[in-house]
Enzyme design. Structure first.
Site, PDB file in Angstrom:
ATOM      1  N   THR A   1       0.844  -1.191   0.000  1.00  0.00           N
ATOM      2  CA  THR A   1       0.000   0.000   0.000  1.00  0.00           C
ATOM      3  C   THR A   1       0.880   1.242   0.000  1.00  0.00           C
ATOM      4  O   THR A   1       1.757   1.395   0.849  1.00  0.00           O
ATOM      5  CB  THR A   1      -0.923  -0.006   1.228  1.00  0.00           C
ATOM      6  OG1 THR A   1      -1.837  -1.101   1.090  1.00  0.00           O
ATOM      7  CG2 THR A   1      -1.708   1.291   1.341  1.00  0.00           C
TER       8      THR A   1
ATOM      9  N   ARG B   1      -4.383 -14.838  -0.584  1.00  0.00           N
ATOM     10  CA  ARG B   1      -3.383 -14.525   0.432  1.00  0.00           C
ATOM     11  C   ARG B   1      -3.955 -14.811   1.821  1.00  0.00           C
ATOM     12  O   ARG B   1      -5.055 -14.367   2.142  1.00  0.00           O
ATOM     13  CB  ARG B   1      -2.982 -13.050   0.346  1.00  0.00           C
ATOM     14  CG  ARG B   1      -1.728 -12.717   1.152  1.00  0.00           C
ATOM     15  CD  ARG B   1      -1.425 -11.230   1.119  1.00  0.00           C
ATOM     16  NE  ARG B   1       0.000 -10.977   1.309  1.00  0.00           N
ATOM     17  CZ  ARG B   1       0.514  -9.827   1.713  1.00  0.00           C
ATOM     18  NH1 ARG B   1      -0.272  -8.796   1.977  1.00  0.00           N
ATOM     19  NH2 ARG B   1       1.821  -9.671   1.854  1.00  0.00           N
TER      20      ARG B   1
ATOM     21  N   ASN C   1      -3.651  -5.628  12.476  1.00  0.00           N
ATOM     22  CA  ASN C   1      -5.030  -5.133  12.532  1.00  0.00           C
ATOM     23  C   ASN C   1      -5.902  -5.900  13.521  1.00  0.00           C
ATOM     24  O   ASN C   1      -7.096  -6.108  13.289  1.00  0.00           O
ATOM     25  CB  ASN C   1      -5.658  -5.140  11.135  1.00  0.00           C
ATOM     26  CG  ASN C   1      -5.004  -4.121  10.223  1.00  0.00           C
ATOM     27  OD1 ASN C   1      -4.777  -2.977  10.626  1.00  0.00           O
ATOM     28  ND2 ASN C   1      -4.672  -4.528   9.013  1.00  0.00           N
TER      29      ASN C   1
ATOM     30  N   GLN D   1      -4.724  -7.267  -6.271  1.00  0.00           N
ATOM     31  CA  GLN D   1      -5.188  -7.814  -4.994  1.00  0.00           C
ATOM     32  C   GLN D   1      -6.537  -7.190  -4.648  1.00  0.00           C
ATOM     33  O   GLN D   1      -6.645  -5.971  -4.467  1.00  0.00           O
ATOM     34  CB  GLN D   1      -4.184  -7.545  -3.882  1.00  0.00           C
ATOM     35  CG  GLN D   1      -4.552  -8.290  -2.594  1.00  0.00           C
ATOM     36  CD  GLN D   1      -3.656  -7.937  -1.429  1.00  0.00           C
ATOM     37  OE1 GLN D   1      -3.622  -6.799  -0.997  1.00  0.00           O
ATOM     38  NE2 GLN D   1      -2.931  -8.921  -0.914  1.00  0.00           N
TER      39      GLN D   1
ATOM     40  N   HIS E   1      -7.586 -11.022  -1.171  1.00  0.00           N
ATOM     41  CA  HIS E   1      -6.922 -10.650   0.078  1.00  0.00           C
ATOM     42  C   HIS E   1      -7.754 -11.190   1.246  1.00  0.00           C
ATOM     43  O   HIS E   1      -8.782 -10.624   1.611  1.00  0.00           O
ATOM     44  CB  HIS E   1      -6.805  -9.131   0.158  1.00  0.00           C
ATOM     45  CG  HIS E   1      -5.843  -8.636   1.191  1.00  0.00           C
ATOM     46  ND1 HIS E   1      -5.265  -9.463   2.145  1.00  0.00           N
ATOM     47  CD2 HIS E   1      -5.325  -7.396   1.435  1.00  0.00           C
ATOM     48  CE1 HIS E   1      -4.459  -8.752   2.912  1.00  0.00           C
ATOM     49  NE2 HIS E   1      -4.474  -7.492   2.507  1.00  0.00           N
TER      50      HIS E   1
ATOM     51  N   TYR F   1      -8.292  -8.120   7.588  1.00  0.00           N
ATOM     52  CA  TYR F   1      -9.328  -7.463   6.803  1.00  0.00           C
ATOM     53  C   TYR F   1     -10.563  -8.369   6.721  1.00  0.00           C
ATOM     54  O   TYR F   1     -10.617  -9.415   7.359  1.00  0.00           O
ATOM     55  CB  TYR F   1      -8.767  -7.045   5.440  1.00  0.00           C
ATOM     56  CG  TYR F   1      -7.661  -6.030   5.581  1.00  0.00           C
ATOM     57  CD1 TYR F   1      -7.915  -4.775   6.147  1.00  0.00           C
ATOM     58  CD2 TYR F   1      -6.353  -6.327   5.212  1.00  0.00           C
ATOM     59  CE1 TYR F   1      -6.898  -3.848   6.324  1.00  0.00           C
ATOM     60  CE2 TYR F   1      -5.328  -5.402   5.385  1.00  0.00           C
ATOM     61  CZ  TYR F   1      -5.612  -4.167   5.944  1.00  0.00           C
ATOM     62  OH  TYR F   1      -4.597  -3.251   6.136  1.00  0.00           O
TER      63      TYR F   1
ATOM     64  N   GLY G   1       8.429  -7.839  -0.158  1.00  0.00           N
ATOM     65  CA  GLY G   1       7.611  -6.642  -0.069  1.00  0.00           C
ATOM     66  C   GLY G   1       8.445  -5.382  -0.060  1.00  0.00           C
ATOM     67  O   GLY G   1       8.805  -4.843  -1.106  1.00  0.00           O
ATOM     68  N   ARG G   2       8.767  -4.890   1.135  1.00  0.00           N
ATOM     69  CA  ARG G   2       9.451  -3.602   1.250  1.00  0.00           C
ATOM     70  C   ARG G   2      10.739  -3.491   0.444  1.00  0.00           C
ATOM     71  O   ARG G   2      11.062  -2.391  -0.030  1.00  0.00           O
ATOM     72  CB  ARG G   2       9.697  -3.289   2.725  1.00  0.00           C
ATOM     73  CG  ARG G   2       8.417  -2.953   3.476  1.00  0.00           C
ATOM     74  CD  ARG G   2       8.645  -2.732   4.947  1.00  0.00           C
ATOM     75  NE  ARG G   2       7.387  -2.483   5.652  1.00  0.00           N
ATOM     76  CZ  ARG G   2       7.267  -2.458   6.965  1.00  0.00           C
ATOM     77  NH1 ARG G   2       8.328  -2.661   7.727  1.00  0.00           N
ATOM     78  NH2 ARG G   2       6.090  -2.236   7.520  1.00  0.00           N
TER      79      ARG G   2
ATOM     80  N   ASN H   1      -4.292 -10.478   7.071  1.00  0.00           N
ATOM     81  CA  ASN H   1      -3.952  -9.228   7.746  1.00  0.00           C
ATOM     82  C   ASN H   1      -5.117  -8.540   8.448  1.00  0.00           C
ATOM     83  O   ASN H   1      -5.139  -7.323   8.598  1.00  0.00           O
ATOM     84  CB  ASN H   1      -3.306  -8.253   6.754  1.00  0.00           C
ATOM     85  CG  ASN H   1      -1.953  -8.735   6.289  1.00  0.00           C
ATOM     86  OD1 ASN H   1      -1.428  -9.732   6.794  1.00  0.00           O
ATOM     87  ND2 ASN H   1      -1.389  -8.082   5.302  1.00  0.00           N
TER      88      ASN H   1
END
Length: 373
Positions: free
Chosen positions: A29, A234, A242, A101, A182, A187, A329-330, A185
């Protein structure tokens, strides 16, 4: 134990997609889509990183109700779909593969982001102990999520249909090679899975089978529309992200992957440990090899993708132990040419955390590649 002879740089067939290598760019994101519309700058950003075998876009809302953060993209309006067309066109022009996603944040939202300022929705009316991102005058700020309302059972078929419509929009109109559901995490779909956020007493709460029901209905609807070979998912069995929690995740996810085996998915994407954090959580033990074995034993043939805090050595070891794909990722934020850096054992650029969320080209499309360093 499996001992694969594949390397990170070998091609692989994943569902309906032929990938040039086994390195995947994980969803990230970046909050650079005002009005939920993808921009030309986003097209440049993804094209820069298209040497990855597969790009997974930042999480993308399936509806206005599914929005939970400022300036994140959507896939439910004409302007949004047109914006994504430019992204996929740019990625395909340089030989890349890209999936979107699909995201519904559920309770991880704020009233200011919801239709008519309404409450976010959730399995149960339990506020998430986490924060979301609002942007004012171009400056991001982290704020507490709002109190949600519990979804009524009659609302759930519409959410399933909205996921399906977004998948169709993605593949048939926006030009994506596939979608990733998704379900991680903390959600919406993960909120239904985990008992910490799901205290319903109807057919979508209580037992493992009931808590998995909505997710499986979404998978059935999407694969029915675009095919399993264009669909990935995922999962994050133990992440605390979260405010996600289930006291007994092993039987939950063993059951879930066995059920997923029937859909002939392109891949299963597993976050090992805490998303963006520790890989090993002593208070939340989980057998990742066991869950993969459960999937294979049930006939699941999708590629197995692992993710979270990987470096080259960990990624290579994951392939030796039976993974098919590894997601970074990062590192991809600051290293658009991460695949080449991995191949040549070159050092990685360090990302500027101050520009991760919101802003323009700075800290987004201006990181140097090896040839320009």
């Amino acid at each position: 134990m499996p001992h694969s002879t594949f390397t990170l740089f070998d091609p692989v067939r994943v569902g309906d997609m032929s990938l040039a290598n086994r390195v995947v760019m994980a969803p990230l994101t970046r909050n650079r889509a005002p009005d939920a519309i993808p921009t030309p700058l986003m097209a440049q950003y993804y094209a820069q990183r298209a040497s990855a075998g597969l790009l997974i876009t930042e999480a993308t809302a399936i509806s206005h109700q599914g929005q939970g953060y400022a300036d994140v993209p959507g896939l439910y309006g004409t302007e949004q779909i047109d914006g994504w067309k430019q992204v996929t066109k740019s990625v395909h022009a340089v030989g890349g593969k890209i999936v979107v996603q699909l995201w519904h944040v559920g309770r991880v939202s704020h009233t200011s982001l919801q239709p008519n300022g309404g409450k976010p929705v959730a399995p149960s009316a339990i506020t998430a102990k986490t924060k979301t991102v609002l942007i004012q005058d171009g400056v991001p700020s982290f704020v507490d999520t709002s109190e949600p309302r519990a979804l009524q059972a009659y609302e759930l078929p519409d959410i399933v249909h909205t996921y399906q419509a977004a998948a169709r929009n993605a593949v048939e109109t926006a030009g994506f090679d596939g979608v990733e559901i998704h379900a991680a995490n903390g959600y919406l779909l993960d909120q239904f899975l985990k008992s910490g956020s799901n205290q319903r007493r109807d057919d979508f709460g209580g037992s493992i089978e009931n808590r998995a029901r909505l997710l499986l209905e979404v998978v059935r609807a999407i694969t029915g529309a675009i095919g399993g070979g264009r669909t990935g998912i995922r999962l994050s069995p133990v992440t605390p992200a979260n405010d996600a929690f289930d006291p007994d995740p092993q039987p939950l996810f063993d059951y879930l992957v066995r059920e997923l085996a029937e859909f002939n998915l392109a891949y299963i994407h597993i976050i090992e440990g805490a998303t963006g954090g520790a890989r090993d959580l002593p208070d939340r033990p989980f057998d990742y090899v066991g869950v993969r074995r459960a999937y294979r034993a049930a006939g699941g043939k999708g590629a197995w993708m692992v993710n979270n805090g990987l470096d080259k050595a960990l990624a290579e070891d994951a392939l030796k132990q039976g993974a098919d794909l590894v997601a970074f990722g990062r590192p991809f934020i600051a290293n658009p040419d991460l695949v080449e850096r991995l191949r040549r054992n070159k050092p990685w650029n360090v990302g500027d955390r101050n520009t991760y969320y919101g802003g323009g080209a700075k800290g987004y499309t201006d990181y140097p590649t090896l040839g320009k360093a």
